[in-house]
Design a protein around this motif. Structure first.
Motif, short mmCIF file in Angstrom:
data_model
loop_
_atom_site.label_atom_id
_atom_site.label_comp_id
_atom_site.label_asym_id
_atom_site.label_seq_id
_atom_site.Cartn_x
_atom_site.Cartn_y
_atom_site.Cartn_z
N VAL A 152 -8.38 -2.43 -3.83
CA VAL A 152 -7.16 -2.69 -3.05
C VAL A 152 -7.50 -2.98 -1.59
CG1 VAL A 152 -4.94 -1.74 -2.31
CG2 VAL A 152 -5.83 -1.22 -4.60
N LEU A 153 -8.35 -2.15 -1.00
CA LEU A 153 -8.68 -2.31 0.41
C LEU A 153 -9.65 -3.46 0.64
CD1 LEU A 153 -9.03 1.41 1.57
CD2 LEU A 153 -7.01 -0.07 1.52
N LEU A 173 0.83 -1.20 0.00
CA LEU A 173 0.00 0.00 0.00
C LEU A 173 0.87 1.25 0.00
CD1 LEU A 173 -2.76 -0.91 2.64
CD2 LEU A 173 -2.78 -1.29 0.16
N ASN A 174 0.40 2.28 -0.70
CA ASN A 174 1.09 3.56 -0.60
C ASN A 174 0.60 4.31 0.63
OD1 ASN A 174 -1.38 4.91 -1.23
ND2 ASN A 174 -0.94 4.74 -3.43
N ARG A 175 1.13 5.50 0.83
CA ARG A 175 0.81 6.23 2.06
C ARG A 175 -0.68 6.53 2.17
NH1 ARG A 175 3.60 11.90 2.24
NH2 ARG A 175 2.19 12.09 0.45
N CYS A 176 -1.31 6.98 1.10
CA CYS A 176 -2.73 7.34 1.15
C CYS A 176 -3.61 6.11 1.37
CB CYS A 176 -3.13 8.06 -0.13
SG CYS A 176 -2.30 9.66 -0.36
N ASP A 177 -3.29 5.01 0.68
CA ASP A 177 -4.07 3.79 0.85
C ASP A 177 -3.95 3.25 2.26
OD1 ASP A 177 -4.67 4.13 -1.77
OD2 ASP A 177 -3.41 2.50 -2.52
N GLY A 207 -3.35 4.98 4.98
CA GLY A 207 -4.13 5.84 5.87
C GLY A 207 -5.62 5.54 5.80
N SER A 208 -6.11 5.30 4.59
CA SER A 208 -7.53 4.97 4.45
C SER A 208 -7.86 3.63 5.10
CB SER A 208 -7.90 4.93 2.96
OG SER A 208 -7.78 6.22 2.38
N TYR A 209 -6.96 2.67 4.97
CA TYR A 209 -7.17 1.36 5.61
C TYR A 209 -7.23 1.50 7.13
CZ TYR A 209 -6.22 -3.46 7.04
OH TYR A 209 -6.27 -4.70 7.63
N MET A 210 -6.33 2.30 7.70
CA MET A 210 -6.34 2.52 9.15
C MET A 210 -7.65 3.19 9.58
SD MET A 210 -3.67 1.31 10.68
CE MET A 210 -3.91 2.18 12.22
N VAL A 253 -11.94 9.95 1.78
CA VAL A 253 -11.55 10.18 0.40
C VAL A 253 -12.80 10.57 -0.38
CG1 VAL A 253 -9.59 8.59 0.45
CG2 VAL A 253 -11.86 7.73 -0.16
N THR A 254 -12.60 11.12 -1.55
CA THR A 254 -13.74 11.48 -2.40
C THR A 254 -14.32 10.22 -3.03
OG1 THR A 254 -12.35 11.77 -4.36
CG2 THR A 254 -12.61 13.69 -2.90
#
Length: 239
Positions: A68-69, A22-26, A28-31, A57-58
């Motif tokens: 992904v999530l 996961l990248n940083r944004c993904d 964060g969204s998972y958390m 996120v939008t």
């Protein structure tokens, strides 16, 4: 919010290992989805609008990261279910119920306890000790909550503490008369065992007791003994 899910255990090693792609944004969204799951104490609804809001996120961004999530959840019957969080919620509920039950027993014992007046404790009964110290000892004996080893191991299983650590703590308490390091009686042993688990987790959750220093010293002694034996062998004579 229920008291049993105020805080959530987070196993950093497992989390990092499972999310390396996961990248940083993904990430964060998972958390954020996990935190929302924990606060709700139930699975997330399979609703893109609600999920995008929880992930912050939008709707357009959510369409891109949803596949992904979704790999971390089991999606069925209109909900997103997370197996690990469900297990942790159940463990938290059991800890809360066990602590509440223990607190109720302690409070009932305090209400029903009949304290002996200080003036009735004579030096002859206390073996020459002062009245205040004797009263403290008697109070410690009545206040201390002493479980059996089976009860300790059962609660250790509930909170996820290794059996050897729970047994080691129990033996230490038995040997010390169920007093803490300040010589005060243990009022709630479950609370103390929770603190033992916290320190055990900080030490890396060892599943076996550490090697005794004496054993390492014995091995070293054997090596030294073998070395000295070789040094004492006479060299072959030259003809």
């Amino acid at each position: 919010m229920a008291k049993h899910n105020v805080w959530m255990r987070l196993f950093v090693g497992d989390l990092i290992a499972d999310t390396t792609h996961l990248n940083r944004c993904d990430f964060g969204s998972y958390m954020l989805l996990m935190c929302s799951y924990w606060r709700r104490r139930k699975p997330l609804p399979d609703d893109d609008r609600a999920l995008s809001a929880a992930a912050r996120v939008t709707p357009e961004e959510w369409k891109a990261i949803r596949p992904v999530l979704a790999e971390f959840f089991q999606i069925a019957n209109g909900v997103w279910r997370h197996k690990r969080i469900d297990e942790e919620l159940e463990q938290a509920r059991k800890r809360y119920e066990a602590n509440r039950s223990g607190a109720e027993k302690t409070n009932n014992a305090r209400r029903n306890r009949k304290r002996t007046p200080t003036g009735t404790l004579s030096e002859s009964v206390c073996g020459g000790q002062s009245e205040s110290h004797s009263y403290s000892l008697e109070r410690g004996q009545t206040c201390a909550e002493r479980p059996g080893i089976e009860e300790v191991l059962a609660y250790a299983q509930v909170i996820g503490l290794a059996p050897w650590k729970a047994t080691d703590w129990f033996q230490e308490m038995e040997g010390g008369g169920w007093l803490d390091h300040n010589h005060r009686p243990i009022v709630s042993w479950r609370a103390v065992l929770d603190r033992v688990r916290t320190k055990w987790e900080a030490d890396g959750r060892p599943m076996q007791p550490p090697t005794q220093p004496g054993a390492r010293k014995s091995d070293r002694a054997k090596r030294l003994e073998a070395t000295h034996s070789n040094e004492n062998i006479d060299p072959p004579s030259r003809l």
